[in-house]
Scaffold this motif. Structure first.
Motif, PDB file in Angstrom:
ATOM      1  N   ALA A 175       0.832  -1.203   0.000  1.00 38.70           N
ATOM      2  CA  ALA A 175       0.000   0.000   0.000  1.00 38.70           C
ATOM      3  C   ALA A 175       0.870   1.257   0.000  1.00 38.70           C
ATOM      4  CB  ALA A 175      -0.927  -0.005   1.212  1.00 38.70           C
ATOM      5  N   ARG A 176       1.936   1.249   0.806  1.00 42.36           N
ATOM      6  CA  ARG A 176       2.845   2.390   0.879  1.00 42.36           C
ATOM      7  C   ARG A 176       4.278   1.883   0.861  1.00 42.36           C
ATOM      8  NH1 ARG A 176       2.311   6.110   5.744  1.00 42.36           N
ATOM      9  NH2 ARG A 176       2.898   7.779   4.310  1.00 42.36           N
ATOM     10  N   GLY A 177       5.156   2.688   0.308  1.00 39.77           N
ATOM     11  CA  GLY A 177       6.568   2.358   0.324  1.00 39.77           C
ATOM     12  C   GLY A 177       7.380   3.630   0.192  1.00 39.77           C
ATOM     13  N   ASP A 178       8.566   3.635   0.776  1.00 43.33           N
ATOM     14  CA  ASP A 178       9.417   4.811   0.595  1.00 43.33           C
ATOM     15  C   ASP A 178      10.568   4.478  -0.347  1.00 43.33           C
ATOM     16  OD1 ASP A 178      11.462   3.540   2.059  1.00 43.33           O
ATOM     17  OD2 ASP A 178      10.962   4.553   3.925  1.00 43.33           O
ATOM     18  N   ARG A 179      11.392   5.466  -0.622  1.00 43.21           N
ATOM     19  CA  ARG A 179      12.466   5.298  -1.603  1.00 43.21           C
ATOM     20  C   ARG A 179      13.557   4.338  -1.127  1.00 43.21           C
ATOM     21  NH1 ARG A 179      12.381   8.752  -5.834  1.00 43.21           N
ATOM     22  NH2 ARG A 179      10.718  10.324  -5.781  1.00 43.21           N
ATOM     23  N   HIS A 180      13.569   4.027   0.152  1.00 39.50           N
ATOM     24  CA  HIS A 180      14.537   3.067   0.685  1.00 39.50           C
ATOM     25  C   HIS A 180      14.004   1.638   0.641  1.00 39.50           C
ATOM     26  CE1 HIS A 180      16.780   6.373   3.189  1.00 39.50           C
ATOM     27  NE2 HIS A 180      16.893   6.527   1.881  1.00 39.50           N
ATOM     28  N   GLY A 181      12.745   1.485   0.227  1.00 39.08           N
ATOM     29  CA  GLY A 181      12.179   0.144   0.114  1.00 39.08           C
ATOM     30  C   GLY A 181      11.406  -0.339   1.323  1.00 39.08           C
ATOM     31  N   ASN A 182      11.241   0.494   2.344  1.00 36.60           N
ATOM     32  CA  ASN A 182      10.419   0.099   3.490  1.00 36.60           C
ATOM     33  C   ASN A 182       8.964   0.048   3.052  1.00 36.60           C
ATOM     34  OD1 ASN A 182      12.578   0.175   5.576  1.00 36.60           O
ATOM     35  ND2 ASN A 182      12.637   2.346   5.014  1.00 36.60           N
ATOM     36  N   LEU A 183       8.255  -1.027   3.431  1.00 36.38           N
ATOM     37  CA  LEU A 183       6.909  -1.244   2.917  1.00 36.38           C
ATOM     38  C   LEU A 183       5.871  -1.395   4.026  1.00 36.38           C
ATOM     39  CD1 LEU A 183       7.647  -3.902   0.134  1.00 36.38           C
ATOM     40  CD2 LEU A 183       7.621  -1.401  -0.091  1.00 36.38           C
ATOM     41  N   VAL A 184       4.659  -0.954   3.700  1.00 39.65           N
ATOM     42  CA  VAL A 184       3.492  -1.134   4.559  1.00 39.65           C
ATOM     43  C   VAL A 184       2.399  -1.769   3.705  1.00 39.65           C
ATOM     44  CG1 VAL A 184       1.726  -0.016   5.966  1.00 39.65           C
ATOM     45  CG2 VAL A 184       4.062   0.885   5.954  1.00 39.65           C
ATOM     46  N   PHE A 185       1.808  -2.844   4.211  1.00 40.58           N
ATOM     47  CA  PHE A 185       0.754  -3.556   3.492  1.00 40.58           C
ATOM     48  C   PHE A 185      -0.599  -3.263   4.120  1.00 40.58           C
ATOM     49  CE2 PHE A 185       4.713  -5.930   3.252  1.00 40.58           C
ATOM     50  CZ  PHE A 185       4.875  -6.061   1.883  1.00 40.58           C
ATOM     51  N   ALA A 186      -1.643  -3.304   3.305  1.00 41.85           N
ATOM     52  CA  ALA A 186      -2.985  -2.974   3.782  1.00 41.85           C
ATOM     53  C   ALA A 186      -3.776  -4.236   4.116  1.00 41.85           C
ATOM     54  CB  ALA A 186      -3.737  -2.163   2.725  1.00 41.85           C
ATOM     55  N   ALA A 196       7.226 -13.623   0.588  1.00 43.69           N
ATOM     56  CA  ALA A 196       7.770 -13.702  -0.770  1.00 43.69           C
ATOM     57  C   ALA A 196       8.933 -12.726  -0.931  1.00 43.69           C
ATOM     58  CB  ALA A 196       6.676 -13.410  -1.796  1.00 43.69           C
ATOM     59  N   ALA A 197       8.772 -11.523  -0.385  1.00 43.38           N
ATOM     60  CA  ALA A 197       9.827 -10.510  -0.490  1.00 43.38           C
ATOM     61  C   ALA A 197      11.113 -10.972   0.179  1.00 43.38           C
ATOM     62  CB  ALA A 197       9.351  -9.198   0.130  1.00 43.38           C
ATOM     63  N   MET A 198      10.991 -11.635   1.311  1.00 45.71           N
ATOM     64  CA  MET A 198      12.171 -12.122   2.027  1.00 45.71           C
ATOM     65  C   MET A 198      12.901 -13.195   1.235  1.00 45.71           C
ATOM     66  SD  MET A 198      10.515 -12.364   5.847  1.00 45.71           S
ATOM     67  CE  MET A 198      11.984 -13.109   6.605  1.00 45.71           C
ATOM     68  N   ALA A 199      12.156 -14.011   0.485  1.00 44.10           N
ATOM     69  CA  ALA A 199      12.754 -15.153  -0.209  1.00 44.10           C
ATOM     70  C   ALA A 199      13.475 -14.775  -1.491  1.00 44.10           C
ATOM     71  CB  ALA A 199      11.683 -16.199  -0.511  1.00 44.10           C
ATOM     72  N   GLY A 200      13.153 -13.622  -2.069  1.00 46.89           N
ATOM     73  CA  GLY A 200      13.754 -13.242  -3.343  1.00 46.89           C
ATOM     74  C   GLY A 200      15.158 -12.673  -3.185  1.00 46.89           C
ATOM     75  N   ARG A 201      16.059 -13.065  -4.057  1.00 48.91           N
ATOM     76  CA  ARG A 201      17.399 -12.468  -4.045  1.00 48.91           C
ATOM     77  C   ARG A 201      17.323 -11.021  -4.548  1.00 48.91           C
ATOM     78  NH1 ARG A 201      18.078 -17.639  -6.229  1.00 48.91           N
ATOM     79  NH2 ARG A 201      19.086 -19.089  -4.780  1.00 48.91           N
ATOM     80  N   HIS A 222       6.067  -2.801   7.912  1.00 43.93           N
ATOM     81  CA  HIS A 222       5.810  -4.235   7.925  1.00 43.93           C
ATOM     82  C   HIS A 222       6.982  -5.034   7.353  1.00 43.93           C
ATOM     83  CE1 HIS A 222       1.238  -3.219   7.750  1.00 43.93           C
ATOM     84  NE2 HIS A 222       1.667  -3.291   8.996  1.00 43.93           N
ATOM     85  N   LEU A 223       7.680  -4.453   6.385  1.00 43.18           N
ATOM     86  CA  LEU A 223       8.837  -5.115   5.779  1.00 43.18           C
ATOM     87  C   LEU A 223       9.956  -4.103   5.611  1.00 43.18           C
ATOM     88  CD1 LEU A 223       9.742  -7.891   4.417  1.00 43.18           C
ATOM     89  CD2 LEU A 223       9.418  -6.651   2.275  1.00 43.18           C
ATOM     90  N   PRO A 224      11.100  -4.306   6.266  1.00 42.48           N
ATOM     91  CA  PRO A 224      12.213  -3.358   6.149  1.00 42.48           C
ATOM     92  C   PRO A 224      12.797  -3.339   4.743  1.00 42.48           C
ATOM     93  CG  PRO A 224      12.483  -4.814   8.054  1.00 42.48           C
ATOM     94  CD  PRO A 224      11.386  -5.386   7.223  1.00 42.48           C
ATOM     95  N   GLY A 225      13.325  -2.192   4.363  1.00 42.95           N
ATOM     96  CA  GLY A 225      13.880  -2.011   3.031  1.00 42.95           C
ATOM     97  C   GLY A 225      15.074  -2.890   2.721  1.00 42.95           C
ATOM     98  N   VAL A 226      15.684  -3.507   3.725  1.00 45.25           N
ATOM     99  CA  VAL A 226      16.823  -4.392   3.473  1.00 45.25           C
ATOM    100  C   VAL A 226      16.418  -5.571   2.597  1.00 45.25           C
ATOM    101  CG1 VAL A 226      16.473  -5.823   5.542  1.00 45.25           C
ATOM    102  CG2 VAL A 226      18.765  -5.575   4.580  1.00 45.25           C
ATOM    103  N   PHE A 227      15.122  -5.911   2.584  1.00 42.83           N
ATOM    104  CA  PHE A 227      14.648  -7.031   1.770  1.00 42.83           C
ATOM    105  C   PHE A 227      14.216  -6.607   0.368  1.00 42.83           C
ATOM    106  CE2 PHE A 227      13.741  -8.696   6.104  1.00 42.83           C
ATOM    107  CZ  PHE A 227      14.487  -9.859   6.028  1.00 42.83           C
TER     108      PHE A 227
END
Length: 253
Positions: A175-186, A196-201, A222-227
């Motif tokens: 739903a939302r994401g910033d330029r560093h890749g941090n994500l929020v899901f609705a 799925a995001a964690m599993a992808g190279r 919900h998901l840090p941009g490191v992934f």
């Protein structure tokens, strides 16, 4: 640190034929439709997909499936996708069906660097003993069956060994994401997307709203941009395109 890519086509340009993909979504919720559409337009084929299901109502992964672009599916649910069932039974598609919770944990484990884990799910069935049809032959026989899995007993309970899953790429929607890749899901669109995001190279996220770094409270990520390696901002039209699989309303009093 700016991970924004101009278009979905640019974001998936290096997804080669035969690549493995972890794809978020459950039914019609949280499906990265723009990225899937871009893959379809690029003509990418022989894809090996890991996803709970393979599209619904002729959208999402069903677009790639109908075009004959998917060679293998690892998932939990065929559902009402008649084309999925037809290709599987006709021997055109290799399918590894596994328990839904096991699929979730295999993705999480792969993303955390855990090569394998033990679970009681599937003990005493063909999931453990082998023999599940992965690919049918043209005559209706089984061309390729699942192998038996290692089992061990812990505290008197039998468990089977399941491997963690990693893939070449992951496609997710937020739903939302910033330029560093941090994500929020609705809400329910969160489903398999973080796993799925964690599993992808290389993880590519399409976001309905792109914001600047710092605009998302760290406690709300919900998901840090490191992934996440690439972020694509959806147009207003793409963000609003959300189909409903089964509309249920209450009757008038």
């Amino acid at each position: 640190m700016d991970k924004v890519v101009a278009t979905a086509a640019d974001a998936v340009a290096d997804v080669a034929d035969g690549a493995s993909l972890a794809v978020g979504g459950f039914g019609l919720a949280g499906v990265p439709t723009a990225l899937i559409t871009a893959l379809h337009a690029a003509g990418t084929r022989d894809l090996r997909v890991v996803s709970n299901n393979c599209g619904a109502m002729e959208s999402g992964l069903a677009v790639l499936l109908a075009a004959g672009r998917i060679a293998r599916v690892t998932g939990s649910y065929i559902g009402t996708n008649a084309e999925f069932a037809r290709q599987y039974l006709a021997g055109e598609l290799e399918v590894e069906l596994i328990p839904q919770g096991t699929l979730a944990e295999r993705l999480r484990a792969g993303g955390c660097g855990i090569p394998a884990f033990y679970t009681p799910a599937g003990v005493g069935t063909q999931v453990a003993e082998g023999g599940l049809p992965w690919r049918y032959a043209g005559d209706g026989g089984v061309a390729l069956a699942s192998p038996a899995k290692e089992t061990r007993v812990f505290d008197g309970v039998e468990y089977l060994l399941e491997r963690g899953i990693t893939t070449d790429f992951a496609l997710v929607r937020a739903a939302r994401g910033d330029r560093h890749g941090n994500l929020v899901f609705a809400k329910s669109a969160r489903n398999f997307n973080p796993l799925a995001a964690m599993a992808g190279r290389v993880t590519i996220a399409e976001v309905e709203e792109l914001v600047e770094p710092g605009d998302i409270d760290p406690d709300h990520v919900h998901l840090p941009g490191v992934f996440v390696q690439r972020v694509v901002e959806l147009t207003a039209e793409q963000a609003a395109d959300k189909k409903i699989e089964q509309r249920t309303v209450r009757r008038e009093p």
